[in-house]
Design a protein around this motif. Structure first.
Motif, PDB file in Angstrom:
ATOM      1  N   UNK A   2       0.854  -1.184   0.000  1.00 23.43           N
ATOM      2  CA  UNK A   2       0.000   0.000   0.000  1.00 23.43           C
ATOM      3  C   UNK A   2       0.896   1.243   0.000  1.00 23.43           C
ATOM      4  N   UNK A   3       1.062   1.972  -1.137  1.00 23.82           N
ATOM      5  CA  UNK A   3       0.509   1.679  -2.443  1.00 23.82           C
ATOM      6  C   UNK A   3       1.640   1.836  -3.452  1.00 23.82           C
ATOM      7  N   UNK A   4       2.406   0.781  -3.605  1.00 24.81           N
ATOM      8  CA  UNK A   4       3.522   0.742  -4.544  1.00 24.81           C
ATOM      9  C   UNK A   4       3.881  -0.719  -4.781  1.00 24.81           C
TER      10      UNK A   4
ATOM     11  N   UNK B 233       1.163  11.175 -16.879  1.00 25.73           N
ATOM     12  CA  UNK B 233       0.636  11.449 -15.536  1.00 25.73           C
ATOM     13  C   UNK B 233      -0.001  10.191 -14.952  1.00 25.73           C
ATOM     14  N   UNK B 234       0.307   9.917 -13.693  1.00 28.88           N
ATOM     15  CA  UNK B 234      -0.228   8.785 -12.927  1.00 28.88           C
ATOM     16  C   UNK B 234       0.240   7.432 -13.440  1.00 28.88           C
ATOM     17  N   UNK B 235       1.176   7.412 -14.397  1.00 26.64           N
ATOM     18  CA  UNK B 235       1.644   6.140 -14.953  1.00 26.64           C
ATOM     19  C   UNK B 235       3.158   5.957 -14.846  1.00 26.64           C
ATOM     20  N   UNK B 236       3.913   7.036 -14.675  1.00 31.43           N
ATOM     21  CA  UNK B 236       5.365   6.922 -14.626  1.00 31.43           C
ATOM     22  C   UNK B 236       5.833   6.543 -13.219  1.00 31.43           C
TER      23      UNK B 236
ATOM     24  N   UNK C 155       7.908   3.392  -7.113  1.00 27.05           N
ATOM     25  CA  UNK C 155       6.901   4.357  -6.698  1.00 27.05           C
ATOM     26  C   UNK C 155       6.466   5.217  -7.881  1.00 27.05           C
ATOM     27  N   UNK C 156       5.232   5.669  -7.825  1.00 27.08           N
ATOM     28  CA  UNK C 156       4.738   6.585  -8.844  1.00 27.08           C
ATOM     29  C   UNK C 156       5.431   7.940  -8.711  1.00 27.08           C
ATOM     30  N   UNK C 157       5.781   8.545  -9.844  1.00 29.44           N
ATOM     31  CA  UNK C 157       6.387   9.874  -9.840  1.00 29.44           C
ATOM     32  C   UNK C 157       5.290  10.915  -9.643  1.00 29.44           C
ATOM     33  N   UNK C 158       5.414  11.788  -8.642  1.00 31.83           N
ATOM     34  CA  UNK C 158       4.390  12.831  -8.439  1.00 31.83           C
ATOM     35  C   UNK C 158       4.264  13.731  -9.662  1.00 31.83           C
ATOM     36  N   UNK C 159       3.099  14.297  -9.816  1.00 34.61           N
ATOM     37  CA  UNK C 159       2.818  15.112 -11.008  1.00 34.61           C
ATOM     38  C   UNK C 159       3.768  16.299 -11.127  1.00 34.61           C
ATOM     39  N   UNK C 160       4.152  16.898  -9.996  1.00 34.67           N
ATOM     40  CA  UNK C 160       5.025  18.067 -10.067  1.00 34.67           C
ATOM     41  C   UNK C 160       6.465  17.705 -10.438  1.00 34.67           C
ATOM     42  N   UNK C 161       6.816  16.418 -10.388  1.00 37.27           N
ATOM     43  CA  UNK C 161       8.172  15.985 -10.726  1.00 37.27           C
ATOM     44  C   UNK C 161       8.286  15.374 -12.121  1.00 37.27           C
ATOM     45  N   UNK C 162       7.214  15.359 -12.872  1.00 42.56           N
ATOM     46  CA  UNK C 162       7.241  14.750 -14.198  1.00 42.56           C
ATOM     47  C   UNK C 162       8.048  15.592 -15.169  1.00 42.56           C
ATOM     48  N   UNK C 163       8.754  14.909 -16.058  1.00 42.73           N
ATOM     49  CA  UNK C 163       9.458  15.583 -17.142  1.00 42.73           C
ATOM     50  C   UNK C 163       8.565  15.672 -18.370  1.00 42.73           C
ATOM     51  N   UNK C 164       8.977  16.479 -19.323  1.00 40.82           N
ATOM     52  CA  UNK C 164       8.188  16.653 -20.540  1.00 40.82           C
ATOM     53  C   UNK C 164       8.060  15.327 -21.287  1.00 40.82           C
TER      54      UNK C 164
ATOM     55  N   UNK D 145      -7.777  -1.593  -3.789  1.00 39.37           N
ATOM     56  CA  UNK D 145      -6.963  -1.963  -2.630  1.00 39.37           C
ATOM     57  C   UNK D 145      -6.910  -0.878  -1.568  1.00 39.37           C
ATOM     58  N   UNK D 146      -7.608   0.212  -1.755  1.00 42.16           N
ATOM     59  CA  UNK D 146      -7.603   1.248  -0.728  1.00 42.16           C
ATOM     60  C   UNK D 146      -7.659   2.637  -1.312  1.00 42.16           C
ATOM     61  N   UNK D 147      -7.370   3.616  -0.483  1.00 36.74           N
ATOM     62  CA  UNK D 147      -7.564   5.016  -0.854  1.00 36.74           C
ATOM     63  C   UNK D 147      -6.671   5.422  -2.014  1.00 36.74           C
ATOM     64  N   UNK D 148      -5.471   4.873  -2.111  1.00 38.43           N
ATOM     65  CA  UNK D 148      -4.549   5.221  -3.201  1.00 38.43           C
ATOM     66  C   UNK D 148      -4.486   4.133  -4.258  1.00 38.43           C
ATOM     67  N   UNK D 149      -5.584   3.439  -4.445  1.00 35.24           N
ATOM     68  CA  UNK D 149      -5.642   2.368  -5.436  1.00 35.24           C
ATOM     69  C   UNK D 149      -5.263   2.857  -6.832  1.00 35.24           C
ATOM     70  N   UNK D 150      -5.690   4.062  -7.172  1.00 34.18           N
ATOM     71  CA  UNK D 150      -5.429   4.593  -8.512  1.00 34.18           C
ATOM     72  C   UNK D 150      -4.023   5.127  -8.694  1.00 34.18           C
ATOM     73  N   UNK D 151      -3.158   4.939  -7.689  1.00 32.69           N
ATOM     74  CA  UNK D 151      -1.805   5.491  -7.754  1.00 32.69           C
ATOM     75  C   UNK D 151      -0.760   4.392  -7.593  1.00 32.69           C
ATOM     76  N   UNK D 152      -1.048   3.241  -8.176  1.00 34.08           N
ATOM     77  CA  UNK D 152      -0.112   2.112  -8.158  1.00 34.08           C
ATOM     78  C   UNK D 152       0.238   1.701  -9.585  1.00 34.08           C
ATOM     79  N   UNK D 153       0.937   2.550 -10.318  1.00 33.44           N
ATOM     80  CA  UNK D 153       1.249   2.207 -11.712  1.00 33.44           C
ATOM     81  C   UNK D 153       2.318   1.131 -11.817  1.00 33.44           C
ATOM     82  N   UNK D 154       2.332   0.461 -12.956  1.00 34.05           N
ATOM     83  CA  UNK D 154       3.326  -0.561 -13.288  1.00 34.05           C
ATOM     84  C   UNK D 154       3.956  -0.162 -14.619  1.00 34.05           C
ATOM     85  N   UNK D 155       5.270  -0.106 -14.658  1.00 33.57           N
ATOM     86  CA  UNK D 155       5.969   0.226 -15.897  1.00 33.57           C
ATOM     87  C   UNK D 155       7.003  -0.855 -16.159  1.00 33.57           C
ATOM     88  N   UNK D 156       6.892  -1.500 -17.319  1.00 32.32           N
ATOM     89  CA  UNK D 156       7.835  -2.541 -17.724  1.00 32.32           C
ATOM     90  C   UNK D 156       8.601  -2.054 -18.943  1.00 32.32           C
ATOM     91  N   UNK D 157       9.898  -2.092 -18.851  1.00 32.00           N
ATOM     92  CA  UNK D 157      10.766  -1.707 -19.962  1.00 32.00           C
ATOM     93  C   UNK D 157      11.403  -2.965 -20.539  1.00 32.00           C
TER      94      UNK D 157
END
Length: 263
Positions: free
Chosen positions: A132-134, A168-171, A155-164, A234-246
């Motif tokens: 919970x929640x990563x 959003x909500x996926x990195x 962990x999900x990258x916060x919106x204010x730390x995203x690069x160009x 899975x809880x309050x931050x359910x929508x903030x558990x992104x998965x990124x596979x490279x």
């Protein structure tokens, strides 16, 4: 001049077919599937298209029967209603026909389900643990000089730390890395509550259950960055558990493993 410029652009796009943009993340107002990257996802899409053929035929036939019934048996055109309550022939037809359709659908469906559940001798095993929640990942096949395996958290990258250009909500800060054209086993579990490890482009959705190990198999056919999210509430931050596979080529994967072991 403008006409020539447009012609040159169109000619360039037409004669260079290697320029492809894959849909490996959710798009605004998207209704269809993401582009497949594994044989399993290709099978899921093909089965969906095959079933849509039957669904369209059934929808057209039932709609035609319904409209025909409403038209011919409307009160003004059918003053004397029929006393017929049932017919043996029609009941046999509408019972046997759907049963035959289900049997035709079952053959490719069971084959795909078997392929999704089959674990082919894996070359790499990766453990995925939901929190919970990563997410956290462990590559237990590789050990450093201290005998420790590769473990890290994502962990999900916060919106204010995203690069160009980042989504959003996926990195995430640490991606899960795997090689192309390799049979990979992923062991999925959770440390607290129910989670679900899901990547649409790979055709993967595996429940992460505390105290239980689930496993799934992945064979990725092309390089790319694939995005997913937890598919369990899975809880309050359910929508903030992104998965990124490279997914990278084998030499790049070996280099990445070497750098992780030397950290």
């Amino acid at each position: 001049m403008l006409y020539k410029l447009r012609f040159n652009i169109y000619s360039f796009l037409f004669f260079v077919p290697n320029i492809l943009v894959f849909n490996d993340a959710a798009k605004d107002w998207q209704l269809g599937f993401q582009d497949p990257a594994t044989p399993i996802m290709e099978g899921i899409i093909n089965l969906h298209h095959d079933l849509m053929y039957f669904i369209c035929i059934i929808f057209i036939f039932v709609s035609w029967m319904l409209m025909r019934t409403l038209w011919h048996f409307e009160n003004t055109q059918n003053i004397r209603p029929s006393s017929l309550t049932h017919g043996t022939l029609i009941e046999i037809i509408w019972t046997v026909t759907p049963a035959c359709i289900l049997l035709v659908i079952a053959i490719p469906s069971f084959s795909l389900l078997y392929a999704m559940d089959e674990i082919i001798s894996p070359a790499i095993t990766i453990k995925t643990l939901g929190h919970q929640w990563y997410w956290s990942y462990e590559y237990s096949d590789y050990l450093n000089e201290e005998g420790e395996s590769i473990m890290y958290e994502s962990y999900m990258i916060p919106e204010e730390d995203l690069n160009l250009g980042q989504l959003r909500l996926l990195e995430v800060d640490n991606r899960m890395v795997m090689p192309i054209n390799t049979h990979i086993r992923v062991i999925v579990s959770a440390s607290d509550v129910l989670h679900s490890w899901a990547i649409p482009s790979l055709g993967i959705k595996c429940d992460a259950i505390p105290g239980r190990l689930n496993q799934t198999s992945i064979f990725v056919k092309r390089e790319g960055i694939f995005y997913g999210q937890c598919s369990e509430i899975c809880g309050i931050n359910h929508g903030f558990m992104p998965i990124v596979i490279e997914v990278v080529k084998l030499p790049s994967y070996i280099s990445w493993i070497s750098n992780k072991l030397n950290e």
